[in-house]
Write a protein that holds these residues in place. Structure first.
Motif, short mmCIF file in Angstrom:
data_model
loop_
_atom_site.label_atom_id
_atom_site.label_comp_id
_atom_site.label_asym_id
_atom_site.label_seq_id
_atom_site.Cartn_x
_atom_site.Cartn_y
_atom_site.Cartn_z
N GLN A 62 0.83 -1.21 0.00
CA GLN A 62 0.00 0.00 0.00
C GLN A 62 0.86 1.25 0.00
O GLN A 62 0.58 2.22 -0.73
CB GLN A 62 -0.93 0.01 1.20
N GLN A 63 1.92 1.27 0.79
CA GLN A 63 2.80 2.43 0.83
C GLN A 63 3.43 2.70 -0.53
O GLN A 63 3.58 3.85 -0.95
CB GLN A 63 3.89 2.23 1.89
N ASP A 64 3.80 1.63 -1.23
CA ASP A 64 4.41 1.78 -2.55
C ASP A 64 3.42 2.34 -3.58
O ASP A 64 3.83 2.92 -4.59
CB ASP A 64 4.95 0.44 -3.05
N LEU A 65 2.13 2.17 -3.32
CA LEU A 65 1.10 2.62 -4.26
C LEU A 65 0.66 4.06 -4.04
O LEU A 65 0.10 4.68 -4.94
CB LEU A 65 -0.13 1.72 -4.17
N LEU A 66 0.89 4.60 -2.86
CA LEU A 66 0.31 5.89 -2.49
C LEU A 66 0.67 6.99 -3.47
O LEU A 66 1.84 7.16 -3.86
CB LEU A 66 0.74 6.28 -1.08
N ASP A 67 -0.35 7.73 -3.88
CA ASP A 67 -0.22 8.95 -4.68
C ASP A 67 0.23 8.72 -6.12
O ASP A 67 0.56 9.68 -6.83
CB ASP A 67 0.72 9.96 -4.00
N HIS A 68 0.25 7.47 -6.56
CA HIS A 68 0.47 7.20 -7.99
C HIS A 68 -0.88 7.26 -8.70
O HIS A 68 -1.86 6.66 -8.24
CB HIS A 68 1.09 5.82 -8.20
N PRO A 69 -1.00 7.95 -9.83
CA PRO A 69 -2.28 7.99 -10.55
C PRO A 69 -2.64 6.64 -11.16
O PRO A 69 -3.83 6.32 -11.32
CB PRO A 69 -2.05 9.05 -11.62
N SER A 70 -1.63 5.85 -11.53
CA SER A 70 -1.88 4.54 -12.11
C SER A 70 -0.70 3.64 -11.77
O SER A 70 0.39 4.12 -11.40
CB SER A 70 -2.06 4.62 -13.63
N ALA A 71 -0.91 2.33 -11.87
CA ALA A 71 0.15 1.39 -11.51
C ALA A 71 -0.02 0.09 -12.30
O ALA A 71 -1.14 -0.32 -12.62
CB ALA A 71 0.13 1.09 -10.01
N ILE A 72 1.10 -0.52 -12.60
CA ILE A 72 1.14 -1.87 -13.15
C ILE A 72 1.65 -2.78 -12.05
O ILE A 72 2.71 -2.54 -11.47
CB ILE A 72 2.07 -1.95 -14.38
N ILE A 73 0.88 -3.81 -11.75
CA ILE A 73 1.23 -4.76 -10.69
C ILE A 73 1.46 -6.12 -11.33
O ILE A 73 0.63 -6.59 -12.11
CB ILE A 73 0.11 -4.86 -9.65
N VAL A 74 2.57 -6.74 -11.01
CA VAL A 74 2.82 -8.11 -11.44
C VAL A 74 2.55 -9.03 -10.26
O VAL A 74 3.24 -8.98 -9.25
CB VAL A 74 4.26 -8.30 -11.95
N SER A 75 1.50 -9.83 -10.38
CA SER A 75 1.15 -10.83 -9.39
C SER A 75 1.15 -12.18 -10.08
O SER A 75 0.31 -12.43 -10.94
CB SER A 75 -0.24 -10.56 -8.81
N PRO A 76 2.10 -13.07 -9.77
CA PRO A 76 2.15 -14.36 -10.48
C PRO A 76 0.81 -15.08 -10.55
O PRO A 76 0.43 -15.59 -11.61
CB PRO A 76 3.19 -15.15 -9.68
N ALA A 77 0.08 -15.13 -9.44
CA ALA A 77 -1.27 -15.69 -9.46
C ALA A 77 -2.26 -14.56 -9.72
O ALA A 77 -2.13 -13.47 -9.17
CB ALA A 77 -1.60 -16.37 -8.13
N PRO A 78 -3.27 -14.78 -10.56
CA PRO A 78 -4.25 -13.72 -10.83
C PRO A 78 -4.94 -13.25 -9.55
O PRO A 78 -5.31 -14.07 -8.69
CB PRO A 78 -5.25 -14.39 -11.77
N MET A 79 -5.12 -11.94 -9.41
CA MET A 79 -5.89 -11.42 -8.28
C MET A 79 -7.37 -11.72 -8.45
O MET A 79 -8.09 -11.93 -7.47
CB MET A 79 -5.66 -9.92 -8.14
N PHE A 80 -7.84 -11.71 -9.69
CA PHE A 80 -9.23 -11.98 -10.00
C PHE A 80 -9.26 -13.11 -11.02
O PHE A 80 -8.98 -12.89 -12.20
CB PHE A 80 -9.92 -10.72 -10.53
N GLY A 81 -9.57 -14.30 -10.56
CA GLY A 81 -9.53 -15.47 -11.42
C GLY A 81 -10.91 -15.95 -11.83
O GLY A 81 -11.91 -15.25 -11.69
#
Length: 651
Positions: free
Chosen positions: A449-468
């Motif tokens: 969460q701290q790494d995400l703060l105040d970024h307008p957009s983000a690309i996240i690499v999660s090996p397993a899908p967050m929404f499967g």
């Protein structure tokens, strides 16, 4: 003891594998290479329209780790006084002994008509490639060749993908074909990779392992025949049958550090294969028949390696592990951890794979994070020159790596790129140690969460899908409740209540991004969901983009069945939707354009390709098909929506 030196190093090629471009920035270039000796290297750079400049790679810019008599890993980390230009083609050459360039020692790395390799430092991520699950003996073409074909097509510097993201299972150390294992052993001997003492097994050291009758297809027999080890044999070595999803076979699970390092050389470069012969090992009639069946798949894999190595030398490559890089179902549950880490032999096997990952994948993502473990690995290699691996120092290094908490990393790119470690910082179940652990624990999620703060957009690499796929996650849940999570790879974000709840709260936080792109693999099929999170004004929107596998596929008939059942069971009118943890979300599946009957899941080995607009949102999403067929685009067809609580179709 090290292997006897049966070959003179003078008859070996100077470069065995690489260069592989890793993390590239205007003021810093990170590359990986393996030589047959300690190489004197010079990096020559020539940005478009400028004179070339040479950068000698001395000890300050290149760490060298000797892993055998004739094998030295070169970790290149060059800091530049003058930043390189962005969005321009930069030609480069890697000179060996000051004058032998790539055109002399690796012509397969150059595209037609080129005399040098090249790369582009993109100022923003507006185009990327991603994929996971590259199993050498799977009977499909290699998806990395999709990138080779893309790069071979004339294009401008601004049309070059910004990065190639490898989102897990770059190697399968736990599922190795017989001919591949034979090549591993021949390469160990050819390069004099160091032997290793082993504790807790029937055999005493790696020399006994390589020559043992059980070394091929029967490695489970190398555990002591004690009743207390039955669980370990079944879960770690025996091969776990997974009739619902995959059939995982651990008969040839890699054991020693030399085996792991040899595997990396063999999956990333055609050069080591030229040093080997095709002599098979001594096998029973049944095993010999299986060996022969696997030989054709491995031969096809080897034939494609020139193109694969070319891609790795022209695109920045960022990586993260998933389970098969270490072992199947790695850290699935607290009980799994107790079993695997409670035995010296299995702990060593896992630790050796982690050391291999550190040297061949992890370091290149973020060199600054690995100063201490790399120094200890270097010291271990120095000791091994005299006595081989398997010393107490190796066990201490393994303990250190198992506690290490910096495998994840963040790039200061536009959009921001966050790559998650979903394997080593897990949220263990407090109710039942058999239940699957959450993919990130509370502390790791807080850092996320701290790494995400105040970024307008983000690309996240999660090996397993967050929404499967809901149906598949439901089947996994049933098997977990029945106490058999290993049978179905019961690892998904929604499987652990605490982790799922915290993740949803992060998405709803007022200072986290409005737009997320989640890139995943793991599942051996591809799909694209657009997800709207409720209870936050103006968003956020999450695009779940899954591409899997690079060289792996789901059983076709079974996937078609799951796809159809999922559309019916979780249609908008279905009450089952309210039993899921995603009931507070709106999910819009995007449909593969080449689907024949409204399928949402695309089953084809290859690579994912994502194009972004200036807001960091995906503008077009494709699956590049390894079989050479036209790329498949995922299209937004709201008439085909079959998820709960959708918004009205947009104009």
């Amino acid at each position: 003891m090290p292997l006897p030196d049966r070959h003179d190093s003078t008859d070996l090629p100077a470069v065995l594998a690489g260069p592989i471009l890793r993390r590239l920035e205007p003021g810093r270039l990170v590359l990986w290479l393996v030589g047959s000796r300690d190489l004197q290297l010079t990096l020559r750079l020539a940005p478009a329209g400028q004179a070339s400049r040479d950068y000698p790679l001395g000890d300050d810019a290149c760490q060298r780790l000797m892993i055998g008599k004739h094998a030295v890993i070169h970790l290149i980390d060059l800091h530049l006084d003058t930043p390189l230009p962005q969005d321009e083609l930069i030609a480069y050459d890697l000179l060996v002994d000051d004058h032998h360039g790539i055109a002399e020692w690796a012509t397969h790395l150059l595209y037609d008509g080129a005399t040098q390799a090249n790369f582009v430092l993109r100022s923003r991520i507006d185009h990327l490639l991603h994929g996971s699950c590259r199993k050498p003996h799977h009977p499909s073409n290699d998806g990395l060749l999709c990138a080779d074909r893309l790069l071979a097509t004339p294009h401008t510097a601004k049309e070059r993908p910004a990065v190639l993201l490898h989102s897990g299972d770059q190697v399968y150390v736990d599922d190795v074909a017989g001919p591949m294992l034979r090549a591993v052993h021949q390469l160990i001997e050819r390069l004099g990779l160091y032997h290793e003492k082993l504790d807790g097994a029937v055999i005493e050291d790696s020399a006994d392992l390589y020559d043992h009758p059980a070394s091929y297809y029967h490695r489970a027999d190398l555990l002591p025949a004690l009743k207390s080890n039955e669980t370990l044999r079944e879960r770690f070595f025996g091969g776990t049958e997974k009739p619902i999803f995959t059939s995982s076979n651990a008969d040839n699970h890699l054991v020693t550090l030399a085996e792991v390092l040899a595997m990396y050389l063999l999956v990333w470069s055609p050069t080591p294969w030229t040093l080997l012969d095709s002599e098979p090992p001594q096998l029973s009639a049944e095993d010999a028949e299986r060996y022969d069946r696997e030989r054709a798949s491995i031969a096809a894999f080897v034939d494609s390696l020139g193109g694969v190595a070319r891609v790795l030398a022209h695109l920045p490559n960022l990586m993260i592990f998933d389970d098969h890089d270490i072992t199947d179902d790695w850290n699935l549950s607290a009980q799994w951890e107790e079993t695997a880490y409670g035995h010296p032999f299995s702990k060593r096997i896992i630790g050796n794979a982690l050391i291999g990952y550190l040297l061949c994948q992890g370091w290149g993502n973020n060199p600054d994070a690995f100063a201490e473990p790399l120094a200890n690995t270097s010291a271990l290699c120095e000791q091994a020159r005299e006595r081989g691996f398997g010393s107490p120092a190796q066990d201490r290094l393994i303990d250190e790596l198992m506690k290490f908490q910096q495998w994840h990393y963040v790039l200061p790119s536009k959009p921001a790129l966050l790559v998650l470690d979903t394997r080593t910082r897990r949220w263990r179940s407090e109710r039942n140690i058999k239940r699957p652990s959450g993919l990130l624990d509370w502390e790791a999620l807080s850092e996320f969460q701290q790494d995400l703060l105040d970024h307008p957009s983000a690309i996240i690499v999660s090996p397993a899908p967050m929404f499967g796929v809901k149906l598949i996650e439901a089947v996994q849940r049933v098997f977990s409740w029945a106490g058999h999570p290993l049978m179905v790879d019961a690892e998904n974000w929604m499987a652990h209540r605490g982790a799922a709840s915290v993740m949803m709260n992060i998405f709803r936080h007022s200072r986290t991004p409005r737009d997320y792109v989640v890139l995943s693999g793991d599942v051996h099929y591809s799909f694209f969901y657009e997800v709207k999170v409720r209870q936050r004004r103006n968003g956020p929107t999450i695009w779940q983009i899954t591409s899997s596998g690079v060289k792996n596929e789901f059983p076709e008939r079974l996937l078609n069945l799951f796809d159809r059942l999922n559309r019916w069971l979780y249609a908008p009118w279905s009450p089952l939707n309210w039993l899921t943890k995603r009931r507070r979300m709106q999910v819009f599946p995007h449909i593969p354009k080449h689907s024949k009957a409204g399928e949402r899941l695309w089953n084809s080995a290859g690579l994912g390709q994502v194009l972004f607009n200036t807001e960091g949102q995906p503008s077009r999403v494709f699956q590049l098909n390894a079989d050479g067929s036209p790329r498949t685009e995922f299209i937004d067809d709201r008439d085909e929506v079959a998820e709960p609580n959708e918004a009205p179709k947009r104009a």
